[in-house]
Design a protein around this motif. Structure first.
Motif, PDB file in Angstrom:
ATOM      1  N   SER A 184       0.835  -1.195   0.000  1.00 30.14           N
ATOM      2  CA  SER A 184       0.000   0.000   0.000  1.00 30.14           C
ATOM      3  C   SER A 184       0.874   1.251   0.000  1.00 30.14           C
ATOM      4  O   SER A 184       2.078   1.187   0.303  1.00 30.14           O
ATOM      5  N   LYS A 185       0.282   2.376  -0.321  1.00 26.96           N
ATOM      6  CA  LYS A 185       1.015   3.642  -0.296  1.00 26.96           C
ATOM      7  C   LYS A 185       1.549   3.912   1.112  1.00 26.96           C
ATOM      8  O   LYS A 185       2.671   4.392   1.277  1.00 26.96           O
ATOM      9  N   GLU A 186       0.755   3.585   2.103  1.00 29.40           N
ATOM     10  CA  GLU A 186       1.171   3.799   3.485  1.00 29.40           C
ATOM     11  C   GLU A 186       2.383   2.934   3.842  1.00 29.40           C
ATOM     12  O   GLU A 186       3.313   3.406   4.514  1.00 29.40           O
ATOM     13  N   GLU A 187       2.383   1.687   3.380  1.00 29.83           N
ATOM     14  CA  GLU A 187       3.539   0.810   3.619  1.00 29.83           C
ATOM     15  C   GLU A 187       4.774   1.333   2.901  1.00 29.83           C
ATOM     16  O   GLU A 187       5.881   1.319   3.447  1.00 29.83           O
ATOM     17  N   MET A 188       4.575   1.806   1.667  1.00 28.59           N
ATOM     18  CA  MET A 188       5.693   2.359   0.910  1.00 28.59           C
ATOM     19  C   MET A 188       6.255   3.588   1.612  1.00 28.59           C
ATOM     20  O   MET A 188       7.468   3.741   1.762  1.00 28.59           O
ATOM     21  N   MET A 189       5.386   4.475   2.074  1.00 27.96           N
ATOM     22  CA  MET A 189       5.848   5.692   2.743  1.00 27.96           C
ATOM     23  C   MET A 189       6.569   5.366   4.048  1.00 27.96           C
ATOM     24  O   MET A 189       7.583   5.995   4.373  1.00 27.96           O
ATOM     25  N   GLU A 190       6.081   4.390   4.784  1.00 23.59           N
ATOM     26  CA  GLU A 190       6.773   3.993   6.020  1.00 23.59           C
ATOM     27  C   GLU A 190       8.142   3.409   5.702  1.00 23.59           C
ATOM     28  O   GLU A 190       9.133   3.682   6.382  1.00 23.59           O
ATOM     29  N   THR A 191       8.214   2.623   4.635  1.00 20.95           N
ATOM     30  CA  THR A 191       9.493   2.056   4.198  1.00 20.95           C
ATOM     31  C   THR A 191      10.459   3.166   3.796  1.00 20.95           C
ATOM     32  O   THR A 191      11.631   3.163   4.197  1.00 20.95           O
ATOM     33  N   MET A 192       9.966   4.131   3.035  1.00 18.82           N
ATOM     34  CA  MET A 192      10.816   5.244   2.620  1.00 18.82           C
ATOM     35  C   MET A 192      11.206   6.125   3.802  1.00 18.82           C
ATOM     36  O   MET A 192      12.268   6.749   3.785  1.00 18.82           O
ATOM     37  N   SER A 193      10.377   6.172   4.845  1.00 19.88           N
ATOM     38  CA  SER A 193      10.755   6.940   6.034  1.00 19.88           C
ATOM     39  C   SER A 193      11.946   6.294   6.723  1.00 19.88           C
ATOM     40  O   SER A 193      12.854   6.991   7.197  1.00 19.88           O
ATOM     41  N   ILE A 194      11.977   4.961   6.749  1.00 16.16           N
ATOM     42  CA  ILE A 194      13.122   4.244   7.319  1.00 16.16           C
ATOM     43  C   ILE A 194      14.356   4.498   6.465  1.00 16.16           C
ATOM     44  O   ILE A 194      15.447   4.763   6.979  1.00 16.16           O
ATOM     45  N   ALA A 195      14.195   4.441   5.148  1.00 14.84           N
ATOM     46  CA  ALA A 195      15.315   4.687   4.241  1.00 14.84           C
ATOM     47  C   ALA A 195      15.877   6.090   4.439  1.00 14.84           C
ATOM     48  O   ALA A 195      17.102   6.281   4.445  1.00 14.84           O
ATOM     49  N   THR A 196      15.002   7.058   4.620  1.00 13.12           N
ATOM     50  CA  THR A 196      15.448   8.440   4.813  1.00 13.12           C
ATOM     51  C   THR A 196      16.137   8.597   6.164  1.00 13.12           C
ATOM     52  O   THR A 196      17.153   9.293   6.268  1.00 13.12           O
ATOM     53  N   LEU A 197      15.625   7.927   7.162  1.00 11.44           N
ATOM     54  CA  LEU A 197      16.266   7.953   8.483  1.00 11.44           C
ATOM     55  C   LEU A 197      17.665   7.347   8.407  1.00 11.44           C
ATOM     56  O   LEU A 197      18.637   7.932   8.877  1.00 11.44           O
ATOM     57  N   VAL A 198      17.782   6.196   7.773  1.00 10.56           N
ATOM     58  CA  VAL A 198      19.065   5.506   7.667  1.00 10.56           C
ATOM     59  C   VAL A 198      20.026   6.263   6.756  1.00 10.56           C
ATOM     60  O   VAL A 198      21.199   6.442   7.080  1.00 10.56           O
ATOM     61  N   GLY A 199      19.531   6.724   5.625  1.00  8.83           N
ATOM     62  CA  GLY A 199      20.384   7.374   4.640  1.00  8.83           C
ATOM     63  C   GLY A 199      20.649   8.844   4.898  1.00  8.83           C
ATOM     64  O   GLY A 199      21.589   9.406   4.358  1.00  8.83           O
ATOM     65  N   GLY A 200      19.798   9.475   5.673  1.00  6.20           N
ATOM     66  CA  GLY A 200      19.959  10.887   5.965  1.00  6.20           C
ATOM     67  C   GLY A 200      19.226  11.764   4.964  1.00  6.20           C
ATOM     68  O   GLY A 200      18.585  11.284   4.027  1.00  6.20           O
ATOM     69  N   THR A 201      19.353  13.048   5.163  1.00  7.97           N
ATOM     70  CA  THR A 201      18.597  14.000   4.344  1.00  7.97           C
ATOM     71  C   THR A 201      19.002  13.978   2.875  1.00  7.97           C
ATOM     72  O   THR A 201      18.235  14.433   2.029  1.00  7.97           O
ATOM     73  N   ILE A 202      20.160  13.415   2.553  1.00  7.82           N
ATOM     74  CA  ILE A 202      20.568  13.322   1.147  1.00  7.82           C
ATOM     75  C   ILE A 202      19.621  12.422   0.351  1.00  7.82           C
ATOM     76  O   ILE A 202      19.563  12.492  -0.878  1.00  7.82           O
ATOM     77  N   VAL A 203      18.831  11.612   1.046  1.00  7.74           N
ATOM     78  CA  VAL A 203      17.864  10.715   0.402  1.00  7.74           C
ATOM     79  C   VAL A 203      16.583  11.464   0.006  1.00  7.74           C
ATOM     80  O   VAL A 203      15.822  10.987  -0.843  1.00  7.74           O
ATOM     81  N   ILE A 204      16.350  12.637   0.559  1.00 14.29           N
ATOM     82  CA  ILE A 204      15.091  13.349   0.325  1.00 14.29           C
ATOM     83  C   ILE A 204      14.788  13.569  -1.161  1.00 14.29           C
ATOM     84  O   ILE A 204      13.648  13.340  -1.583  1.00 14.29           O
ATOM     85  N   PRO A 205      15.740  13.962  -2.012  1.00 12.82           N
ATOM     86  CA  PRO A 205      15.396  14.079  -3.445  1.00 12.82           C
ATOM     87  C   PRO A 205      14.928  12.751  -4.051  1.00 12.82           C
ATOM     88  O   PRO A 205      14.037  12.729  -4.904  1.00 12.82           O
ATOM     89  N   HIS A 206      15.476  11.650  -3.589  1.00 11.41           N
ATOM     90  CA  HIS A 206      15.072  10.326  -4.076  1.00 11.41           C
ATOM     91  C   HIS A 206      13.686   9.973  -3.540  1.00 11.41           C
ATOM     92  O   HIS A 206      12.906   9.311  -4.233  1.00 11.41           O
ATOM     93  N   LEU A 207      13.397  10.419  -2.335  1.00 13.59           N
ATOM     94  CA  LEU A 207      12.059  10.248  -1.768  1.00 13.59           C
ATOM     95  C   LEU A 207      11.038  10.989  -2.624  1.00 13.59           C
ATOM     96  O   LEU A 207       9.977  10.438  -2.940  1.00 13.59           O
ATOM     97  N   ARG A 208      11.357  12.200  -3.020  1.00 14.62           N
ATOM     98  CA  ARG A 208      10.446  12.965  -3.883  1.00 14.62           C
ATOM     99  C   ARG A 208      10.159  12.209  -5.185  1.00 14.62           C
ATOM    100  O   ARG A 208       9.000  12.075  -5.611  1.00 14.62           O
ATOM    101  N   ARG A 209      11.227  11.738  -5.812  1.00 12.69           N
ATOM    102  CA  ARG A 209      11.052  11.020  -7.086  1.00 12.69           C
ATOM    103  C   ARG A 209      10.341   9.690  -6.874  1.00 12.69           C
ATOM    104  O   ARG A 209       9.570   9.243  -7.735  1.00 12.69           O
ATOM    105  N   ALA A 210      10.559   9.058  -5.723  1.00 14.40           N
ATOM    106  CA  ALA A 210       9.871   7.793  -5.424  1.00 14.40           C
ATOM    107  C   ALA A 210       8.367   8.019  -5.305  1.00 14.40           C
ATOM    108  O   ALA A 210       7.567   7.241  -5.841  1.00 14.40           O
ATOM    109  N   VAL A 211       7.977   9.080  -4.628  1.00 16.99           N
ATOM    110  CA  VAL A 211       6.555   9.393  -4.495  1.00 16.99           C
ATOM    111  C   VAL A 211       5.961   9.704  -5.867  1.00 16.99           C
ATOM    112  O   VAL A 211       4.860   9.252  -6.203  1.00 16.99           O
ATOM    113  N   GLU A 212       6.696  10.422  -6.688  1.00 18.92           N
ATOM    114  CA  GLU A 212       6.234  10.736  -8.044  1.00 18.92           C
ATOM    115  C   GLU A 212       6.061   9.458  -8.870  1.00 18.92           C
ATOM    116  O   GLU A 212       5.064   9.286  -9.577  1.00 18.92           O
ATOM    117  N   PHE A 213       7.022   8.518  -8.770  1.00 18.78           N
ATOM    118  CA  PHE A 213       6.918   7.267  -9.522  1.00 18.78           C
ATOM    119  C   PHE A 213       5.764   6.418  -8.985  1.00 18.78           C
ATOM    120  O   PHE A 213       5.047   5.772  -9.759  1.00 18.78           O
TER     121      PHE A 213
END
Length: 116
Positions: A78-107
């Motif tokens: 689900s979108k909610e599961e994807m967003m929670e997964t990406m929140s973990i990725a952003t936490l682990v990877g740091g703020t440098i992941v945020i542009p990839h988070l934006r593109r992930a949401v767009e995709f």
């Protein structure tokens, strides 16, 4: 990151065909290992795809993120599961992941809006 799911898949398929046509044993084994690693085992495929999504986001590989997003989507994430997964990725990877988070949401939105 591509925003057109069809174009992404066509390009990926075309280039994979060319790469595999080189008949390189190491590349073929890596592709096979990758395919088999994401098959259901002690962890379901859905979970493995989400793990792949985290790793891809932390490594900042937009093609890999798109691949795992689509496969996760097809496996009922689900979108909610994807967003929670990406929140973990952003936490682990740091703020440098945020542009990839934006593109992930767009995709993800492109996946939701695609004509099947």
């Amino acid at each position: 990151m591509p925003t057109n799911v069809k174009e992404f898949n066509e390009y990926r398929a075309k280039m994979n065909e060319k790469i595999l046509a080189s008949d390189n044993k190491v590349i073929k084994r890596i592709y096979n290992l990758d395919t088999n690693a994401f098959q259901a085992g002690h962890l379901p495929t859905k979970t493995k795809e989400l793990l792949g999504l985290v790793a891809s986001a932390v490594l900042r590989c937009d093609d890999c993120i798109a691949y795992h997003l689509e496969t996760a989507y097809k496996n009922g994430v689900s979108k909610e599961e994807m967003m929670e997964t990406m929140s973990i990725a952003t936490l682990v990877g740091g703020t440098i992941v945020i542009p990839h988070l934006r593109r992930a949401v767009e995709f993800w939105e492109a996946l939701e809006n695609q004509k099947v």
